[in-house]
Design a protein around this motif. Structure first.
Motif, mmCIF file in Angstrom:
data_model
loop_
_atom_site.group_PDB
_atom_site.id
_atom_site.type_symbol
_atom_site.label_atom_id
_atom_site.label_comp_id
_atom_site.label_asym_id
_atom_site.label_seq_id
_atom_site.Cartn_x
_atom_site.Cartn_y
_atom_site.Cartn_z
ATOM 1 N N HIS B 43 14.485 42.339 34.859
ATOM 2 C CA HIS B 43 15.491 41.738 33.979
ATOM 3 C C HIS B 43 14.835 40.790 32.993
ATOM 4 C CE1 HIS B 43 19.333 42.142 36.534
ATOM 5 N NE2 HIS B 43 18.675 43.259 36.432
ATOM 6 N N ARG B 47 15.090 42.124 29.091
ATOM 7 C CA ARG B 47 16.207 41.636 28.290
ATOM 8 C C ARG B 47 16.183 40.107 28.261
ATOM 9 N NH1 ARG B 47 20.586 42.773 30.974
ATOM 10 N NH2 ARG B 47 19.943 44.090 32.686
ATOM 11 N N ASN B 173 31.785 52.354 23.262
ATOM 12 C CA ASN B 173 31.119 53.094 24.342
ATOM 13 C C ASN B 173 31.846 52.909 25.673
ATOM 14 O OD1 ASN B 173 28.861 54.195 22.920
ATOM 15 N ND2 ASN B 173 28.036 52.111 22.802
ATOM 16 N N LYS B 195 36.345 58.126 26.478
ATOM 17 C CA LYS B 195 35.290 57.186 26.836
ATOM 18 C C LYS B 195 35.624 56.552 28.182
ATOM 19 C CE LYS B 195 32.858 57.648 23.119
ATOM 20 N NZ LYS B 195 33.142 56.813 21.945
ATOM 21 N N PRO B 196 34.596 56.081 28.903
ATOM 22 C CA PRO B 196 34.903 55.460 30.195
ATOM 23 C C PRO B 196 35.811 54.228 30.042
ATOM 24 C CG PRO B 196 32.544 55.248 29.656
ATOM 25 C CD PRO B 196 33.158 56.163 28.656
ATOM 26 N N TYR B 240 31.054 42.991 33.028
ATOM 27 C CA TYR B 240 29.698 43.308 33.492
ATOM 28 C C TYR B 240 29.494 44.823 33.575
ATOM 29 C CZ TYR B 240 25.300 42.616 35.958
ATOM 30 O OH TYR B 240 23.978 42.603 36.306
ATOM 31 N N GLN B 241 30.500 45.517 34.136
ATOM 32 C CA GLN B 241 30.407 46.978 34.260
ATOM 33 C C GLN B 241 30.353 47.621 32.869
ATOM 34 O OE1 GLN B 241 29.638 49.205 36.292
ATOM 35 N NE2 GLN B 241 31.359 50.334 37.159
ATOM 36 N N LEU B 244 26.911 47.227 31.471
ATOM 37 C CA LEU B 244 25.936 48.192 31.997
ATOM 38 C C LEU B 244 26.090 49.544 31.303
ATOM 39 C CD1 LEU B 244 25.997 47.518 35.870
ATOM 40 C CD2 LEU B 244 24.250 46.802 34.227
ATOM 41 N N ILE B 245 27.336 49.951 31.102
ATOM 42 C CA ILE B 245 27.605 51.243 30.459
ATOM 43 C C ILE B 245 27.177 51.221 28.998
ATOM 44 C CG2 ILE B 245 29.446 52.823 29.749
ATOM 45 C CD1 ILE B 245 30.959 51.951 32.333
ATOM 46 N N HIS B 247 25.014 49.400 27.528
ATOM 47 C CA HIS B 247 23.570 49.325 27.321
ATOM 48 C C HIS B 247 22.874 50.663 27.568
ATOM 49 C CE1 HIS B 247 23.749 45.115 26.505
ATOM 50 N NE2 HIS B 247 22.439 45.082 26.335
ATOM 51 N N LEU B 248 23.524 51.551 28.310
ATOM 52 C CA LEU B 248 22.955 52.891 28.466
ATOM 53 C C LEU B 248 22.852 53.573 27.112
ATOM 54 C CD1 LEU B 248 24.731 54.227 31.652
ATOM 55 C CD2 LEU B 248 22.300 53.732 31.389
ATOM 56 N N SER B 249 23.852 53.338 26.263
ATOM 57 C CA SER B 249 23.889 54.039 24.976
ATOM 58 C C SER B 249 23.527 53.094 23.837
ATOM 59 C CB SER B 249 25.291 54.575 24.731
ATOM 60 O OG SER B 249 26.167 53.490 24.536
ATOM 61 N N ARG B 252 20.902 53.399 20.973
ATOM 62 C CA ARG B 252 21.046 54.397 19.911
ATOM 63 C C ARG B 252 21.557 53.788 18.610
ATOM 64 N NH1 ARG B 252 24.659 58.994 22.209
ATOM 65 N NH2 ARG B 252 25.765 57.167 22.965
#
Lengths: 253, 253, 253, 253, 253, 253, 253, 253
Positions: B43, B47, B173, B195-196, B240-241, B244-245, B247-249, B252
């Motif tokens: 971590h 970041r 996202n 999207k989620p 927070y969740q 995390l999601i 930052h996966l994308s 880009r």
């Protein structure tokens, strides 16, 4: 896009190329296209082969077969969840191009190629009795176009098995954890990994498990950050959510 | 990495550059570093500026101040959630470099720069009384380094307001939906977007809302795919969740 | 112990008796051995014959037989709980060295001698319908190496029967009380005895017993000190917990 | 013993040393002595200094002081749980020989020496907000004559801290685990140790923790053997149960 | 009585008519006789023919027959509740002197005459589906020696039927009201009558009746005084309680 | 009316046309006629053909046939809900003039013409599995004399289908919405329409739907005004309530 | 209507009277007007003076005042429910044209005349403690333009008071019944009347009333047809639903 | 009686001694007198001095005083339960002839002599914290005209105290048992006595007592016959029910 189409119609009216009645007919449905079908269109163009989903529980064999037939007429792929062996036998007999994942209770009908797989989703499962739910999540995610790696029988009562797999699990973009009884697995996994964890409580247990309520509450109250939860036994929901997450990052791989 | 470090120590022992006792001292903590601190290390390097989190509910003002002081000695940024005005006043007075988001009840202490923002998270909120939870989610996500766009007062009782914002929301996202009472917002949002969706039930309501149970059950039982749920009023968890999601994308963008 | 082993490896490296790669291979698994398998080892050495446990509920007959076969290949004793007659028939037919306790629904497979019995555990049971749970607790405790004395049909509605046995019960190191319906037995027993009471609520009852919830709450709220509670119908858990307690003092007898 | 006393009275009657009326008076209370006071007697003789317990919640300051005064007239030690600062101030002012454990909310009044400590009980606690319950368990166990070792802030979200202390915890005869929110700590501890675990759910949490219900269900449904559970926030009960267990083996140390 | 017997023994000892050992043997069991069997004796003498009760649910046909046989060897009458047709067939075939009340699911075995009927108990029942519970209450009360008058199909949805019978019902010493679904009957009856009402919720209903919970809560919360409640579907309990009440006044009639 | 009848009797007495005994006999039942039968009379005269209702669940085939026969002797129409195919076969065989709505599980026996249909009731249904409940509501409303329009498969996960039908639905006097799982449909419908919405939760779903509890709570907590709710799966209740509402305005059409 | 407006715009474009850009601007919002605002428009035209509603619970005094001010700028009438005395004082001081119904906790701000009253709604209330909810329903219904008649203190424990008012109540188009504790009033009222009954459970009660759950379940499970239910304490919802029903028939009067 | 009065009126009409209009006026209220007031009348004549009851909870001081004043104008005695000290002070100041039972929270206003006491009711209470409920039951029963004997502090954790009082308790006509926490007292008492037991669960406890739910379920599920249950903390209800039972037999004494 919609604005462009609207302008086009109006210019046609202005130029007398489109009658007021024809314009009226076109405009009447605008909001609905705008709202619903557009989304479906987008799906169809962006991700070829993504299947339509039939939730079979509460439907008769006849109903499932009828819906499946109607959808395959348009060459859609189909994923039928909570399907019985009977339903599978009938769908395979009458439609073909289909296979039945017995443990996961999922029929996949694929007249067209399924979408290519990308990224990685980890499915982490606590006990043998939780496997049908874990498998539903795994099959759903694979069929939607995701690489899936399974980590089964890694419950918290023997935590070394989970720790042993820690680094493999951490490489996934999304982690599905499936557990019944006390459902502590999700907290331990989320405490160890820095990736979104989708927790699936199962109805496995007895007594004060209250058909999955105990595991559900455990997961909702997790003190580890990065967990969100789907309904009890909802392997499909977890697989779908993980698919959405994995595809956000999937293009990178 | 850990393997490399382990090899380095062993080569040192082999070369007599490291004594057995010194190696022993180093190796004694290996498993725990391997397990826990390694994650923290990662971590810190990947970041810069990501804050430590203090959950203030159930702690005294003194405890919160003491923990905050200890963490800032190492120049960590801090995010203290469920903080009262009193806690904020004391932390700002004694530590400085801090601000209090009153509606969200979050103190952010930032002796170091916060992480850069990436991607986009949408926070969709049903009613005025749900705002503290929505704001907690938004502040948490922003502080963790995510662009956040807020869509407030878009409850299902006046669904045109939600539909009006549909395309803006769909560009995120990850979508956080915050709703109390019957909590139907999450289903409608997930039915419209691809999207989620992280659904946050709130304790807003009365009578048979049972302090958020009604909204929680609604969200868990959603017939729209792509939803997962966090605890009642858990804006932090949703933020927070979603972080995390996103930052996966996020890279880009 | 681990420290000693670690020093031994390091000395080997220092003395060039062990290559860095071989040391690396050895150390890589240290944390997991340290954590999990060590514990199993200790078991195996300290208490010969202690059986492995299979929880059969939710498993197919095939799965139970397969797991039992795999375990007996290493000459482990096995205790299979919640086993059906079918499972017992198959296990006995294919493995042998086994017997089925029908009322308790426990299969004991014992290719090796079971551990010697020590101490005393009392199993106190309220009604005839609670007997399967009481028997599960008793068989589990006996198989794990404990003397068990049974006090059946001593419900609170005829309290003299319990009082009559008071002094016999009080001689046990641990007392298991099994009761359904209102579950008041545990409170009365704990009020009379000065030994740890493990209370097992059963799902026996109807209406507002809510499948054992009533007995569970009664036992959790007992105003008599010295009671702790296991899950509804969890005879195994009570037998195991009583076994751990009895073995603390067992060596004295 | 009772039989001996009974024979003594009868011999007295036979020998005319005791009148029938006097014998009658003596025998009239036999069953009750036999049943209840005998037990208390035994306590007093076997373990000098063991305190009487007052559960203060729901009592007024006046009631607590009055009961405490009455008991200390017979030179009993007293342990008053769930006591407020007010109660403590009054008891200390009016009786003396007392101290107040503020965090644990326990007053200990000790006109006589407390019982000597034996064995070892481990108190393992997940979070800062759970400390009052953990401290209640620890103070109760210590005051009843047990060595207590505390392992605080070892929640499952950072599991390396727990693993680091594993071998120290395993040396206790009984392990009390205290946790709120999702309560997963008990399962992880019981999975690692081979000693009886007394699990105490706490009411720490919010939303779907339902005031400790979530942690309670988690602990009741634990898939790790060797756990039994006391009421939510019942530190006293856990301390007392662990004391009974520890004293079974305590004499060995 | 007990005191007299005690004095008699002591006088015997004093007079050397009874040896100390014989007296000891006699006195050893005193407390238990005093407590439990005395009560049974009293029953047997005061109310000839009062049957013993077997609760058949959760017992096998074999167990029921065995218990019934054992009891009838001493010429006891028997009332077996929750008995299946199978149980009845076997009991009648092997014991005789028995009849089966099919709707009430009660077997009455009467080798001796049943007790004479006294007083009056009213059984008031809401709907056809509640009849098995109402009949259980009625048969139990009759068999225990009470006159019973039945008022069936008088639910609150057609309140005139109840009002029409008001004065007949009011003549009973105890009123049993049996109702499922919303269970409002008990409140209306108690509001109209000045006699003790025993309310029996039934599991009749669907959906939010939650297997009788709704009717149970209704009856517990009744704003009319003079109601007390037994478990869901507990016709036996209501019949027994009404019998105790009716016999208090029964001798007057 | 009652007053008029009462005056008539009294005038008869005054004029000696009616004896005191005859008047007494007439007056004795006044309150009950006044209360109950009057209502039934009114029904019979105002709305010819309105059927009596039999709730079949919990009744035997024999009971249903017997009640149906008795009612048809007076040429009443009958509506038997929750009827099985068996019941229907027997009723049709023995009475005739009957038809069975299989999906709705309703038998309609109509020796006389059914009441004429008026107004309009909309039945809006979320999913295929909810259809039996929706059909029960629809058949009940039609049989009671209401025009019914059905809008099926318009769940919130694809909200454009509902919006497309918005104006048709809005023309009804009463709107029945039938939905299981999360039950969000009722809120969305009530948010769009300005007519009374009767919401019917169904037991369709799994896991945390808790047999319809989730949908029930959602509907009770709706933030949209104009909704009231009936029991889970209570299609009959919704149809009846909508019928009462529709007939208030029905005469206008 | 919308179609007419759409045609008008298109004709304007065709005739060059409206530029394409101006038409675009107008049409852009069409779908939302079509969906949401149209409904509001219709209201404004059909029923002059119908107030906007503010649900005050969970809002600060400042928020309520701000919203009220904004709405009255457009000369809307306002009904603010669950308002405190503080809110009322501030609204009256800053806006005027307002009155506060203290028992009902409703502020009515009426810069414009309220809608004319039509028809009749009956509000039937069981006990004194239920009055705030009954009054909320009554004030809401009156303010929306309905004649309201109140029947208070007619609980089922003294059923003659209800029967006495039976015919007056039966003349209403819609009947609101308000009751806490066991909530049996709704069943009795619906059994007597042939009009739609809107049942409002209240949180009045204690113990097993569980804050209104008991009354809620009673009402949902009513065996009398013609009842639908709103949330616990939801006087507003009942008043609004009754208003919608009463206006269906209101024009007849 | 009513029939006689009716005949009297009719004879008057026949004899022209009563006009038709006067008779009409008289008869109009007949059903209600017949139903409700008649019952009250009967009370007043049969049992002089029986007080009216005011349930104060949820009423303001002003409301309680007003109701009390109105009732005492007719020289009724009054019993006001759940009354605060404030209410008592005001009632005593403004009405006089009153006393306040502080622990029981009952005001008794007695302008007329209270009814004479008969029979015997036993009030058996488990713990100090349960005393307010026990006292409410006792005061209510005494004020209604029953001899009451109190057996306090006889919880099951020290069962000898209860056994010691067994024969005294058994002499009562009705036994009220009051207990919180696990509520096991009722089962033990009913197992020992052959008299109707009215069980009162109290909200005393914490954690999984769920505000009395645990004790309530225990009592409802008692395996001892002869128990019925009232609402949590409903001392009034138990006192009233016991009074009805005791008066059935009271005349014998």
């Amino acid at each position: 896009m919609d604005i462009d189409r609207l302008r086009e119609v109006l210019e046609g009216v202005k130029n007398q190329a489109v009658s007021v009645d024809a314009a009226l007919e076109t405009l009447k449905d605008l909001p609905y296209h705008d709202m619903g079908f557009a989304k479906l269109d987008m799906h169809r163009h962006l991700r070829t082969g993504v299947p339509e989903v039939i939730f079979c529980q509460g439907k008769t064999v006849e109903q499932v077969v009828a819906i499946a037939k109607r959808l395959t007429q348009d060459h859609h792929n189909i994923m039928a969840t909570r399907a019985t062996q009977d339903m599978a036998d009938r769908v395979i007999a009458e439609i073909g191009d289909a296979e039945y994942h017995e443990l996961a209770r999922v029929i996949v009908v694929k007249p067209a190629p399924l979408p290519e797989k990308v990224g990685k989703i980890a499915v982490v499962c606590a006990g043998t009795a939780d496997l049908p739910v874990a498998e539903e999540a795994a099959i759903v995610a694979e069929t939607l176009g995701n690489y899936v790696e399974k980590f089964y029988d890694v419950g918290v009562a023997g935590i070394h098995r989970l720790l042993h797999q820690r680094q493999n699990i951490a490489q996934a973009n999304a982690i599905i954890t499936v557990a019944g009884m006390e459902g502590a697995l999700a907290s331990v996994v989320a405490g160890l990994m820095d990736k979104p964890v989708i927790a699936v409580p199962t109805s496995v247990g007895y007594g004060a498990s209250f058909h999955g309520l105990s595991a559900l509450l455990t997961m909702l109250n997790s003190c580890a950050p990065g967990i969100s939860v789907v309904n009890i036994d909802n392997g499909f929901g977890a697989g779908y959510q993980a698919h959405l997450i994995n595809h956000l990052s999937g293009k990178r791989q």
